[in-house]
Design an enzyme around this catalytic site. Structure first.
Site, PDB file in Angstrom:
ATOM      1  N   GLN A  89       1.888 -24.278  22.068  1.00 10.83           N
ATOM      2  CA  GLN A  89       1.582 -23.762  20.732  1.00 10.83           C
ATOM      3  C   GLN A  89       2.127 -24.718  19.672  1.00 10.83           C
ATOM      4  O   GLN A  89       3.337 -24.875  19.537  1.00 10.83           O
ATOM      5  CB  GLN A  89       2.190 -22.376  20.519  1.00 10.83           C
ATOM      6  N   CYS A  95       0.264 -17.564  18.127  1.00  9.98           N
ATOM      7  CA  CYS A  95       0.657 -17.120  19.473  1.00  9.98           C
ATOM      8  C   CYS A  95      -0.287 -16.059  20.029  1.00  9.98           C
ATOM      9  O   CYS A  95      -0.492 -15.980  21.243  1.00  9.98           O
ATOM     10  CB  CYS A  95       2.094 -16.623  19.498  1.00  9.98           C
ATOM     11  N   HIS A 169       6.367 -12.365  18.607  1.00  9.04           N
ATOM     12  CA  HIS A 169       5.729 -13.424  19.393  1.00  9.04           C
ATOM     13  C   HIS A 169       4.961 -12.824  20.567  1.00  9.04           C
ATOM     14  O   HIS A 169       5.402 -11.858  21.174  1.00  9.04           O
ATOM     15  CB  HIS A 169       6.832 -14.372  19.898  1.00  9.04           C
ATOM     16  N   ASP A 184       3.932 -18.930  27.863  1.00  2.57           N
ATOM     17  CA  ASP A 184       4.427 -18.856  26.490  1.00  2.57           C
ATOM     18  C   ASP A 184       4.311 -20.245  25.884  1.00  2.57           C
ATOM     19  O   ASP A 184       5.006 -21.175  26.308  1.00  2.57           O
ATOM     20  CB  ASP A 184       5.893 -18.397  26.522  1.00  2.57           C
TER      21      ASP A 184
END
Length: 232
Positions: A89, A95, A169, A184
């Site tokens: 990211q 996100c 997030h 992630d």
């Protein structure tokens, strides 16, 4: 040069389903809320489930844990399947979209797409790239950015401004080749959480979500969303 920023996506399953549908994923699978973590409430989630998204607050405790985990895993090589699709990211507030890309890209065998799907095209064009190259490619992908912006303004709560600090997030959990992965985009690599199966995937992912919650017991801002085959 500052990294680009997008409006944050609301943790609203309808908005998410519409978002992937607008990008050409057929609505044979849909996002829906997981209302609780006990077996009775989990049994209400339509099966099969191919991805789980967790929205959680980024607190000091979490940041300290993330740093610690990174150091530990750098020293011990994880076995990550080459079939795992992982994207970093680099876009602020993206996100939610990164989570959706992780959910979809790692489940292409289950999902159906329109012939001109912008999302399928993005995944195919980036399939041989590194996670960093994919991030750069996403920064330039107008169709995904435009759909993200319109989806971000569609939620039930007013979208915050681009500059507002968002401390929530999104991450995704997927099953690739019988292993449970946490994906992630803020982390340098996927995190392996052990064995899973199609039948136990939701329960296995929820066990990891419980660890996130236990780390910040005072926090209530956790949301779990499942990508299920049956319509909600």
């Amino acid at each position: 040069m500052d990294s680009p920023r997008w409006l944050p996506l609301e943790s609203n399953p309808e908005v998410m389903t519409k978002f992937v549908n607008c990008l050409g994923m057929k609505p044979t699978w849909q996002f829906g809320d997981v209302y609780g973590l006990d077996p009775e409430l989990l049994s209400m989630v339509p099966r099969p489930v191919c991805a789980v998204l967790l929205l959680f607050p980024v607190t000091e405790k979490y940041e300290a844990f993330k740093q610690e985990e990174e150091e530990k895993l750098k020293g011990q090589e994880q076995e990550v399947s080459p079939d795992v699709y992982f994207i970093k990211q680099t876009i602020g507030n993206a996100c939610g979209t990164i989570g959706l890309i992780h959910a979809v890209a790692n489940n292409q065998a289950h999902l159906d797409f329109e012939p001109d799907s912008a999302l399928k095209k993005f995944i195919e064009q980036t399939s041989k790239m590194t996670s960093e190259e994919r991030a750069t490619f996403l920064e330039k992908d107008e169709s995904i950015r435009v759909t993200h912006e319109s989806s971000a303004q569609e939620g039930q709560t007013e979208a915050p401004s681009l500059d507002e600090k968002v401390n929530l997030h999104f991450i995704a959990f997927v099953n690739v080749a019988g292993q449970l992965y946490e994906l992630d985009g803020r982390k340098p690599f996927p995190i392996v959480h052990g064995k899973t199966s199609q039948d136990t995937f939701l329960e296995d992912a929820v066990e990891v979500c419980k660890v996130f919650m236990a780390r910040d017991p005072q926090e209530l801002r956790f949301t779990i969303i499942a990508l299920s085959k049956d319509a909600y």
